[in-house]
Write an enzyme that holds these catalytic residues in place. Structure first.
Site, PDB file in Angstrom:
ATOM      1  N   SER A   1       3.281   5.966  63.735  1.00 17.73           N
ATOM      2  CA  SER A   1       4.671   6.285  63.410  1.00 17.73           C
ATOM      3  C   SER A   1       4.761   7.254  62.246  1.00 17.73           C
ATOM      4  CB  SER A   1       5.382   4.983  63.044  1.00 17.73           C
ATOM      5  OG  SER A   1       6.567   5.258  62.348  1.00 17.73           O
TER       6      SER A   1
ATOM      7  N   TYR B   1       6.218  -2.122  57.385  1.00 18.89           N
ATOM      8  CA  TYR B   1       6.018  -1.568  58.727  1.00 18.89           C
ATOM      9  C   TYR B   1       5.134  -0.315  58.675  1.00 18.89           C
ATOM     10  CZ  TYR B   1       6.898   1.234  62.845  1.00 18.89           C
ATOM     11  OH  TYR B   1       6.725   2.034  63.939  1.00 18.89           O
TER      12      TYR B   1
ATOM     13  N   LYS C   1       1.061   0.517  60.001  1.00 20.57           N
ATOM     14  CA  LYS C   1       0.634   1.650  60.849  1.00 20.57           C
ATOM     15  C   LYS C   1      -0.469   2.437  60.147  1.00 20.57           C
ATOM     16  CE  LYS C   1       3.120   0.799  64.281  1.00 20.57           C
ATOM     17  NZ  LYS C   1       2.614   0.619  65.632  1.00 20.57           N
TER      18      LYS C   1
END
Ligand code: UDP
Length: 330
Positions: free
Chosen positions: A117, A141, A145
């Protein structure tokens, strides 16, 4: 060729499964349906209702199938939730990938395409942001990643597992058939919320901040059609299988649109008013996030074909209008 698609019942995964089947691949979908919908998959596709944090089941699946490659779409993606429940994100985005890589290593599967991402960049210091920009995320988050990408690098160095990490910008749009599309529960994404408002399912859309240093004060994002995104996974996988070189690519269009532009376009397409209210900024949102796409164009020869805003918004509207309850669970 047989491909394991983890998280294949989710939004991007289900579109990629269709593309893989269209391209003649044999597909096994592995998904725990915590966010995905089995209804988004063709009836005849082999489906395993399983969690990546169930290593025994994974072992069984790898024992019973000889996979040529893995495409991983699994994992959680809401920034705010990741800051309320970090354990869940480390478990479902990091430990789960570790289990998958262990199973791949045990069974000599050496190729994986991974959904990363643009959130790894944090607040970008330059726009468009290129792959060489420092990884500087401010939320769990994005951190999961970034950890995943580093883990993949060492599984290549140590075990020779080759990977391509695709750093998604904003996945949007839907299959042109109108049969499958974007459905999250709860829905946090701009375009579905805009269309749900057009359908009267919501009274208004709250614009998260109008005081950004952008052309109209609202945040700017690079929207990439889910069909383009699906196709690039297949291209990356094929390139990995033929050339065996791990890599990281931005996947976007290089063009950004503001929240106000998205709402305006939706008003034109639907003919509906779509009331807005001004809300406060959302944690973790950079003002602008637009991909530098030179690397993927040069090295993979890839260009988006369906990602003009009109096609994105029209395909999305077709899905939402025909499926106001998503897959029926929303
Ligand atoms: N956004 C908004 N209102 C909403 C949902 C999103 O103003 O109800 C904004 C959000 O601040 C972001 C952009 O729309 O800048 C895209 O948000 P989305 O959640 O779709 O994707 P993200 O950029 O977070 O991956």
């Amino acid at each position: 060729m047989k491909i394991l698609v983890t998280g294949g019942a989710g939004y991007v995964g289900s579109h990629a499964v269709r593309e893989l089947l269209k391209n003649g691949y044999e597909v096994v979908v592995y998904d725990n349906l915590s966010r995905g919908f089995q209804e988004s998959l063709p009836k005849d596709v082999k489906f395993i209702n399983g969690d990546l944090n169930n290593p025994e089941l994974l072992e069984h699946v790898f024992n019973s199938n000889k996979f040529d490659a893995v495409i991983d779409f699994s994992g959680h993606l809401e920034v705010e939730e990741s800051m309320r429940n970090p354990e869940k994100f480390y478990l479902n985005n990091v430990i789960s990938l570790l289990n998958l890589l262990k199973a791949m290593h045990n069974h000599n599967v050496k190729t994986i395409v991974y959904s990363s991402s643009a959130s790894v960049y944090g607040q970008p210091k330059e726009i468009p942001v290129s792959e060489t920009h420092v990884n500087d995320t401010n939320n769990v988050y994005g951190e999961t990643k970034a950890i995943a990408e580093r883990m993949l690098k060492f599984f290549d160095n140590i075990y020779g597992i080759k990977s391509v990490s695709l750093r998604y910008f904003n996945a949007a749009g839907a299959d042109s058939s109108g049969e499958i599309g974007e459905a999250h529960n709860p829905e946090t994404h701009l375009i579905p919320i805009v269309f749900n408002t057009a359908l009267g399912k919501r009274q208004h859309i709250s614009i998260y901040g109008t005081d950004y240093q952008t052309k109209d004060g609202t945040t700017i994002r690079d929207y990439i059609h889910v069909k383009d995104l699906s196709q690039v996974h297949i291209l990356a996988m094929e390139r990995l299988l033929s050339e065996g070189k791990s890599n990281v690519f931005n996947v976007g269009t290089g063009k950004g649109y503001s929240v106000k532009e998205i709402v305006e376009t939706a008003r034109k397409i639907t003919g509906n008013e779509i009331p807005t209210i001004i809300g406060s900024r959302r944690f973790g949102d950079p003002a602008e996030l637009v991909a530098h796409v030179g690397k993927i164009k040069k090295e993979l020869g890839w260009e988006p074909r369906y990602s003009d805003l009109k096609t994105i918004m029209e395909t999305s509207w077709k899905w939402h209008k025909n499926h106001p309850a998503g897959y029926g669970k929303i």
